[in-house]
Design an enzyme around this catalytic site. Structure first.
Site, PDB file in Angstrom:
ATOM      1  N   ASP A   6      32.685  39.497  42.403  1.00 35.79           N
ATOM      2  CA  ASP A   6      32.112  39.205  43.715  1.00 35.79           C
ATOM      3  C   ASP A   6      31.116  40.286  44.117  1.00 35.79           C
ATOM      4  OD1 ASP A   6      33.943  41.205  44.250  1.00 35.79           O
ATOM      5  OD2 ASP A   6      35.030  40.120  45.811  1.00 35.79           O
ATOM      6  N   SER A   7      30.953  41.297  43.248  1.00 39.14           N
ATOM      7  CA  SER A   7      29.875  42.268  43.414  1.00 39.14           C
ATOM      8  C   SER A   7      28.514  41.580  43.392  1.00 39.14           C
ATOM      9  CB  SER A   7      29.938  43.318  42.300  1.00 39.14           C
ATOM     10  OG  SER A   7      30.092  42.710  41.026  1.00 39.14           O
ATOM     11  N   ASP A  48      36.464  36.794  39.981  1.00 41.64           N
ATOM     12  CA  ASP A  48      37.003  37.300  41.248  1.00 41.64           C
ATOM     13  C   ASP A  48      37.308  36.173  42.214  1.00 41.64           C
ATOM     14  OD1 ASP A  48      37.337  40.080  41.235  1.00 41.64           O
ATOM     15  OD2 ASP A  48      35.204  40.450  41.560  1.00 41.64           O
ATOM     16  N   LYS A  75      41.005  37.321  39.402  1.00 38.84           N
ATOM     17  CA  LYS A  75      41.321  38.658  39.893  1.00 38.84           C
ATOM     18  C   LYS A  75      41.477  38.640  41.403  1.00 38.84           C
ATOM     19  CE  LYS A  75      38.297  42.143  39.855  1.00 38.84           C
ATOM     20  NZ  LYS A  75      38.248  42.573  41.290  1.00 38.84           N
ATOM     21  N   GLU A 114      42.532  41.098  44.900  1.00 39.45           N
ATOM     22  CA  GLU A 114      42.671  42.448  45.429  1.00 39.45           C
ATOM     23  C   GLU A 114      43.871  42.518  46.362  1.00 39.45           C
ATOM     24  OE1 GLU A 114      37.827  43.259  45.615  1.00 39.45           O
ATOM     25  OE2 GLU A 114      39.082  43.714  47.361  1.00 39.45           O
ATOM     26  N   GLU A 161      40.679  50.972  40.836  1.00 40.12           N
ATOM     27  CA  GLU A 161      39.340  51.416  41.227  1.00 40.12           C
ATOM     28  C   GLU A 161      39.418  52.643  42.128  1.00 40.12           C
ATOM     29  OE1 GLU A 161      35.175  49.817  43.288  1.00 40.12           O
ATOM     30  OE2 GLU A 161      36.809  48.417  42.874  1.00 40.12           O
TER      31      GLU A 161
END
Length: 264
Positions: A45-46, A84, A112, A114, A181
């Site tokens: 999602d960067s 993501d 993925k 978070e 991270e």
């Protein structure tokens, strides 16, 4: 390269070798990344920052992720493709199942998420339904407004203990991979040794089982370069050369160096 699976990554961890992950957002770069020898690609999602021009990942939608996952997966022959789950696409288990299925049907082989222990039930539900999970701990960019910026996590004994406990809980819930991270290198090394699943690091020192960098960062295209980023275009005459240099540096242990890591 034979098709990379979760079992492949487990064997690499068990052997003590390293594997490589690079973010990918389109077919052209996905093909180059795979040719460079990266075992995994992350449709991150960067993309909200490096492709769309946003200041964070928060504006990225599930439709954005679905589209870019299709672009990458369409040409991925050997690398394992992770995607993501974007901001608030997994606020509850029902939403997570619905949105993860979109990414899997777009070609992802793993999603993925978070977050820590609060995701345990969701991870278990996803895995039970055939959706492998990579869990993301430490600095979780979707929580940037809670953190008050992009700050290293786990520097206090309390924070470090919490991240370790989350890692063990997430593994027990069924996660196949853990991404750490921006945590101190000693903490990342300790967690990597204490969990059975492969650990990917970014700004987490050299002691993890793998390293990931954002494509645009390793190519020297980003305006902001955190401590852990290295421009692998330096000394290279092509993008292919830079990607191969990153892969080789991770596998040899040359990247990351001590000065590219954080301390407690």
């Amino acid at each position: 390269m034979a098709k990379v699976t979760i079992s492949t990554l487990d064997k690499i961890k068990a052997s003590g070798d390293k594997f490589v992950c690079i973010t990918a957002y389109d077919a052209t770069f996905a093909r180059l990344i795979e040719e460079a020898g990266a075992e995994t690609m992350l449709v991150g999602d960067s993309l909200g920052m490096v492709l769309q021009g946003h200041e964070s990942t928060i504006p990225v939608t599930i439709r954005d992720m679905e589209y870019h996952t299709r672009c990458v997966a369409r040409v991925a022959n050997s690398a394992l493709v992770m995607a993501d789950m974007p901001f608030m696409s997994y606020g509850n288990t029902e939403e997570a199942l619905r949105n993860a299925s979109l990414l899997m049907q777009a070609g992802a082989q793993m999603v993925k998420l978070e977050g820590g222990v609060w995701l345990s039930d969701t991870i278990q539900a996803l895995v039970e339904r055939g959706i492998p999970v990579c869990a993301h701990l430490g600095l979780t960019p979707q929580s940037v407004n809670v953190f008050g910026g992009y700050r290293v996590q786990g520097r206090t004994p309390k924070q470090a203990k919490s991240i370790l406990a989350d890692a063990v809980e997430i593994q027990d819930a069924g996660a196949s991979i853990l991404l750490l991270e921006c945590v101190p290198a000693p903490l990342a090394t300790d967690i990597t040794a204490k969990v059975d699943i492969p650990v990917i690091g970014i700004g987490a020192g050299p002691g993890t089982d793998a390293q990931v960098l954002v494509l645009h960062d390793l190519l020297g295209l980003s305006t902001h370069q955190p401590r852990f980023v290295e421009n692998f275009m330096t000394g290279q005459t092509s993008i292919q050369g830079a990607l191969k240099a990153f892969v080789d540096a991770v596998k040899s242990g040359a990247y990351p160096r001590e000065e590219q890591s954080y301390t407690a």
